[in-house]
Design a protein around this motif. Structure first.
Motif, mmCIF file in Angstrom:
data_model
loop_
_atom_site.group_PDB
_atom_site.id
_atom_site.type_symbol
_atom_site.label_atom_id
_atom_site.label_comp_id
_atom_site.label_asym_id
_atom_site.label_seq_id
_atom_site.Cartn_x
_atom_site.Cartn_y
_atom_site.Cartn_z
ATOM 1 N N THR A 95 44.924 -35.581 30.022
ATOM 2 C CA THR A 95 45.063 -34.274 30.647
ATOM 3 C C THR A 95 44.418 -33.193 29.781
ATOM 4 O O THR A 95 43.614 -32.405 30.247
ATOM 5 C CB THR A 95 46.556 -33.934 30.826
ATOM 6 N N ALA A 96 44.794 -33.227 28.493
ATOM 7 C CA ALA A 96 44.311 -32.180 27.598
ATOM 8 C C ALA A 96 42.790 -32.230 27.495
ATOM 9 O O ALA A 96 42.128 -31.214 27.594
ATOM 10 C CB ALA A 96 44.935 -32.350 26.225
ATOM 11 N N THR A 97 42.248 -33.424 27.348
ATOM 12 C CA THR A 97 40.807 -33.550 27.151
ATOM 13 C C THR A 97 40.059 -33.162 28.427
ATOM 14 O O THR A 97 39.096 -32.424 28.388
ATOM 15 C CB THR A 97 40.448 -34.993 26.753
ATOM 16 N N VAL A 99 53.491 -34.375 22.771
ATOM 17 C CA VAL A 99 53.368 -34.105 24.211
ATOM 18 C C VAL A 99 51.957 -33.726 24.640
ATOM 19 O O VAL A 99 51.602 -33.883 25.803
ATOM 20 C CB VAL A 99 54.380 -33.031 24.696
ATOM 21 N N HIS A 143 35.646 -24.908 30.327
ATOM 22 C CA HIS A 143 35.467 -24.294 29.016
ATOM 23 C C HIS A 143 35.155 -22.825 29.213
ATOM 24 O O HIS A 143 34.169 -22.486 29.852
ATOM 25 C CB HIS A 143 34.335 -25.008 28.267
ATOM 26 N N PRO A 144 35.998 -21.952 28.678
ATOM 27 C CA PRO A 144 35.673 -20.527 28.805
ATOM 28 C C PRO A 144 34.415 -20.233 28.005
ATOM 29 O O PRO A 144 34.011 -21.034 27.160
ATOM 30 C CB PRO A 144 36.899 -19.844 28.190
ATOM 31 N N PRO A 145 33.786 -19.105 28.247
ATOM 32 C CA PRO A 145 32.566 -18.791 27.496
ATOM 33 C C PRO A 145 32.860 -18.689 26.002
ATOM 34 O O PRO A 145 33.955 -18.285 25.611
ATOM 35 C CB PRO A 145 32.144 -17.437 28.061
ATOM 36 N N ALA A 167 43.413 -43.873 26.849
ATOM 37 C CA ALA A 167 44.529 -43.262 26.122
ATOM 38 C C ALA A 167 45.628 -42.819 27.072
ATOM 39 O O ALA A 167 45.511 -42.921 28.285
ATOM 40 C CB ALA A 167 44.030 -42.072 25.315
ATOM 41 N N GLU A 205 33.149 -44.850 14.700
ATOM 42 C CA GLU A 205 34.258 -45.627 15.242
ATOM 43 C C GLU A 205 33.685 -46.543 16.300
ATOM 44 O O GLU A 205 32.802 -46.159 17.049
ATOM 45 C CB GLU A 205 35.264 -44.684 15.897
ATOM 46 N N ALA A 208 32.178 -44.267 21.994
ATOM 47 C CA ALA A 208 33.500 -44.820 21.722
ATOM 48 C C ALA A 208 34.577 -43.831 22.119
ATOM 49 O O ALA A 208 35.614 -44.199 22.638
ATOM 50 C CB ALA A 208 33.622 -45.168 20.248
ATOM 51 N N SER A 236 48.995 -37.713 28.518
ATOM 52 C CA SER A 236 48.941 -36.361 27.966
ATOM 53 C C SER A 236 47.589 -36.102 27.321
ATOM 54 O O SER A 236 47.033 -35.034 27.471
ATOM 55 C CB SER A 236 50.055 -36.163 26.948
ATOM 56 N N CYS A 237 47.071 -37.123 26.656
ATOM 57 C CA CYS A 237 45.782 -36.964 25.994
ATOM 58 C C CYS A 237 44.687 -36.745 27.019
ATOM 59 O O CYS A 237 43.865 -35.866 26.881
ATOM 60 C CB CYS A 237 45.469 -38.198 25.152
ATOM 61 N N ARG A 275 47.585 -33.128 23.070
ATOM 62 C CA ARG A 275 46.592 -33.029 21.993
ATOM 63 C C ARG A 275 45.402 -32.231 22.502
ATOM 64 O O ARG A 275 44.947 -32.426 23.617
ATOM 65 C CB ARG A 275 46.066 -34.417 21.593
ATOM 66 N N LYS A 317 39.855 -29.468 28.967
ATOM 67 C CA LYS A 317 38.888 -28.831 28.082
ATOM 68 C C LYS A 317 37.469 -28.960 28.638
ATOM 69 O O LYS A 317 36.721 -28.006 28.695
ATOM 70 C CB LYS A 317 38.982 -29.495 26.709
ATOM 71 N N LEU A 329 37.741 -44.370 24.552
ATOM 72 C CA LEU A 329 39.092 -44.169 24.055
ATOM 73 C C LEU A 329 39.878 -43.211 24.935
ATOM 74 O O LEU A 329 41.027 -43.431 25.245
ATOM 75 C CB LEU A 329 39.047 -43.611 22.628
ATOM 76 N N PRO A 352 29.750 -43.112 17.992
ATOM 77 C CA PRO A 352 31.102 -42.558 18.066
ATOM 78 C C PRO A 352 31.358 -41.779 19.345
ATOM 79 O O PRO A 352 32.467 -41.764 19.854
ATOM 80 C CB PRO A 352 31.192 -41.651 16.834
#
Lengths: 219, 624
Positions: free
Chosen positions: A23-25, B54, A32-34, A17, B77, A9, A20-21, B56, A28, A13, A6
């Motif tokens: 960017t967010a990922t 917008v 990553h803050p402590p 994707a 998956e 995968a 927006s996805c 995630r 992160k 993914l 997984p």
């Protein structure tokens, strides 16, 4: 081995994707803050790594949790067996309603317990083996003799024996929950804690209701 | 997406008929676009209408088990084109530990440009200045569940109920039955340094804190209060003096049948303490503390309702001095003008409710919507066999401080056996002239609906994913969905935080969305409702005009004339500009006419006509 699939995968993914996805990922992962673990009130907080933060190895389910689930399946199965007698032995509509209610909640909880044991690779007890002659009875469970006495009773006499038996039976479930919480390290896992709390609340409520019904009956 | 557009009509027809009465049982729709979505943790199928996803935010490192990221035992998956996995060997090792809900996300709170995501494992803080590009700014590990959070200034409050909770926030649990290390209650953190919050107080309670409500008092500015809701087992008296889980007949001082009122002095929050445990369920005649619903069903074919010995959510509305308590077996209305001594005004019972879970007022404080968490949130209760009146919202009007039942609302699409689904937490969306709410339905997704007509709620928008797993029910979906400063934030138990924006539709115009965007607040807490007042802005007037057009209560020519005049007024800065005086006079005349129309109209149309008139007059007065 199955575990790495997984994660792989996931990477694929994320790469395919939407914007927006991604960017967010990416955000992160990049910064990553402590991870901070606070101390007791007044004590300083300290930084911990992700592995330590997510380490719940000491609050995993224990042997006592497994025994609780296995025992409660047999315990619930007897309640269903008792309610099954009701259809032909009582004249009271209230009693039939009560039995239906007990049956629905016990069946639902049995399914939950079976799944809990199954996905953890634990033995799932059969519903019939638990109350055969000679089987160990969980707290509050009716002995084979008591079950026979119930099966022989009819009408108002049945109602009285049933209510007394079911109050005792449900009281046993409360004791099982109490015993569980008293076992070292038991009910520390969130799912077990939630389930045991639910059993406790549900059975307490039914005991209250049945005590009132019994009082009415003995008037 | 095409399928969504073609089904709008039949969906709204279904919704209109949902709440036509208690006698008739309505069932969810099997032809909704939310039916039949593909399962998956990160690649589940999606159905979306009149809103946009917008961003995630997956759970950060340290807040899930990498071996079981969804929380349960689920098959991996896989890329559909990859070869099938080999058969597991007969001597395969036992299955890996199952984190279950140990890492579940719970409730959300907001402060300025930050969103705090509570979890059974701690809390995470995100910078949401730009909701399209949110950023994680702090991670705090502090297990104990549920981890519901609320914020006041630099103070963050967190609920802890489980027996594994530790005073020192440790992850190792507390194996002993009685221990001084155990913590069950409300923690208080100083979050001035978001990177490194510090625990400053921990208020122990007998039953732990399943959730809590932050209460401010207009009269008492030195303190804030917390209403602590304990719903779990009572801890032994040996661990905390005075705790008793006994039946009230056996022990009149039982810890059951009450809530915890915690006083937090703002100047010294470390001195926070329990100041009352009011018996808000007592019988008003006999004084018996177990005075409300005793538990059980209401007759043949009715729901089994839990016993009223606890409150789940208590939603406070300090500006109107009221609170609505969703208290297990009853919905209750409380007078909280003295927050330490809440007084029960009324109680509702409902034969379709299993567990009274949460409450939301409308902005006027004339209605309250209660939710029923049938099945406790972990069970699938939106299947084809589950009626739309079970596990639903019940909407009540408040008449003379009494609750009057009006109708039900339930997310209307059939969900699978693998999706835990039932009514859960939500908030109002501040559209003037209407009562609109966004609500979480666990794996039933997010639903936005209008309950202006309390008896006939109508869905406006939705978002839904397929189940986490195709075969197993793994607890997931939205715990809460809240509107905060222009966006909708959904806390997904297993998948993280999702951020949405509303898009205009026949049910909600761009002007109505823009009017909601005008409302900015500096804080938002679950169960703490502020009173929204809209500014006299042109877009607010235009939102009312759109509503009057939709309800056909004004002639199309008058709608056009109003829109034309309102468009022009946006082009002037003062009444002294050329032609401005004439325009302002025209608008004032229109407002006077609307005012008189309101006298002849009834219901919500009359309210909108009056609000439109006063908004126009306030706008022109400012320009003159």
């Amino acid at each position: 081995m199955r575990i790495s699939i997984p994660r792989l995968a996931l990477v694929v993914l994320v790469a395919t994707a939407g914007v927006s996805c991604r960017t967010a990922t990416a955000g992160k992962v990049a910064s990553h803050p402590p991870i901070v673990q606070p101390g007791a009130p007044g004590q300083p907080s300290r930084v911990v790594d992700a592995g330590k933060a997510a380490d719940l190895s000491q609050v995993q389910y224990t042997g006592a949790d497994i025994k609780f689930m296995q025992g409660m399946i047999g315990h619930h199965a007897q309640a269903i067996e008792m309610t099954e007698l009701l259809a032909t032995r009582t004249n009271s509509e209230d009693m039939k309603k009560l039995a239906h209610r007990i049956e629905l909640s016990q069946v639902d909880e049995i399914k939950m317990m079976q799944r809990w044991l199954e996905v953890r690779g634990q033995q799932v007890p059969s519903l019939t083996a638990m109350h055969a002659h000679g089987a160990t009875l969980m707290p509050g469970m009716l002995t084979p003799d008591e079950m026979e006495q119930l099966a022989r009773a009819k009408g108002a006499e049945f109602d009285r024996v049933f209510l007394e038996g079911m109050i005792k039976h449900h009281g046993g479930a409360l004791r099982m929950v109490e015993d569980l919480f008293a076992q070292p390290g038991a009910a520390q896992d969130s799912d077990i804690f939630a389930f045991a709390s639910d059993v406790d609340a549900d059975q307490r409520m039914e005991i209250n209701r049945m005590s009132d019904m019994l009082k009415e009956l003995l008037k | 997406m095409k399928a969504i557009a073609t089904r709008v009509l039949c969906l709204s027809a279904l919704l209109l008929s949902v709440v036509s009465g208690r006698a008739q049982e309505r069932m969810p729709s099997a032809t909704d676009p939310r039916v039949g979505l593909k399962a998956g943790l990160r690649d589940a199928g999606i159905a979306i209408k009149n809103m946009e996803l917008v961003s995630r935010l997956p759970k950060p490192d340290g807040f899930s088990d990498p071996k079981a990221p969804a929380g349960g035992a689920m098959p991996p998956e896989r890329d559909p084109n990859a070869p099938p996995p080999p058969e597991p060997a007969p001597d395969a090792p036992p299955p890996p530990p199952i984190p279950g809900i140990n890492f579940a996300n719970s409730d959300l709170a907001f402060s300025a440009n930050h969103a705090v995501m509570g979890s059974f494992h701690g809390f995470n803080t995100y910078d949401i200045e730009n909701p399209v590009k949110p950023k994680l700014v702090g991670s705090v590990v502090c297990p104990g569940g549920q981890g519901d959070v609320s914020i006041y200034g630099h103070l963050l409050f967190m609920s802890v109920e489980q027996t594994r909770g530790r005073i020192d926030s440790g992850t190792q649990g507390v194996p002993e039955k009685v221990s001084a290390e155990r913590f069950r209650g409300v923690r208080i953190f100083d979050i001035r340094d978001l990177n490194k919050p510090k625990q400053i107080a921990a208020i122990q309670t007998c039953r732990g804190s399943h959730t809590h409500t932050l209460v401010t008092s207009p009269k008492d500015k030195a303190n804030i209060y917390l209403y602590g809701s304990g719903t779990s087992t009572v801890r032994p008296g040996e661990e905390m003096a005075g705790c008793s889980g006994a039946d009230p007949k056996a022990d009149p001082n039982t810890s059951l049948y009450s809530i915890d009122v915690i006083q937090v002095p703002i100047a010294s929050p470390d001195k926070a303490k329990i100041v009352n445990a009011p018996r808000i369920f007592s019988d008003t005649t006999t004084g018996a503390i177990a005075g409300l619903w005793q538990g059980g069903d209401h007759g043949p074919g009715t729901q089994k309702t839990s016993q009223t010995n606890q409150c789940h959510d208590i939603t406070v509305f300090p500006e109107v001095g009221l609170a609505a308590g969703a208290c297990s077996g009853n919905g209750i209305l409380l007078d909280i003008s003295d927050p330490v001594h809440p007084v029960r005004l009324d109680q509702a019972s409902d034969q379709n409710f299993a567990y009274w879970h949460s409450a939301t007022f409308n902005n006027d404080g004339t209605k309250v919507l209660f939710t029923d968490e049938w099945g406790g949130g972990g069970r699938p209760r939106c299947r084809a066999i589950d009626p739309l009146t079970w596990g639903a919202d019940a909407i009540f009007d408040i008449v003379d401080r009494k609750l009057v039942f009006k109708g039900y609302y339930k997310m209307p699409a059939v969900q699978t056996e693998q999706e835990n689904c039932v009514a859960h937490n939500g908030s109002l969306i501040p559209v003037p002239g209407r009562d609109i709410m966004v609500q979480a339905w666990y794996q039933g997704g997010v639903s936005v609906f209008d309950f202006t007509d309390s008896a006939h709620p109508v869905e406006i928008a939705f978002f839904d994913r397929g189940p986490l797993d195709a075969k197993n029910l793994i607890l997931g979906g939205y715990w809460s969905a809240y509107w905060y400063n222009g966006a909708i934030y959904g806390s997904e138990i297993a998948r993280g935080v999702d951020i949405f924006k509303l898009t205009p539709s026949e049910y909600l115009s761009q002007n109505e969305i823009d009017a909601a965007l005008l409302i900015r607040s500096n804080e938002f807490n679950p169960q703490e409702q502020p009173k929204v007042v809209w500014p006299a802005a042109t877009v607010v007037a235009r939102a009312y005009v759109d509503q009057l057009a939709r309800s056909k209560s004004l002639q199309p020519e008058r709608i056009s004339a109003l829109n034309a005049a309102l468009e022009k007024v946006d082009g002037i800065r003062t009444g002294k500009e050329r032609g401005a005086a004439a325009l302002l006079d025209q608008l004032d005349a229109m407002a006077t006419q609307l005012q008189s129309d309101a006298g002849a109209a009834s219901g919500q149309d009359a309210v909108r006509l009056r609000s439109l008139a006063s908004t126009i007059k306030a706008r022109t007065a400012r320009l003159r």
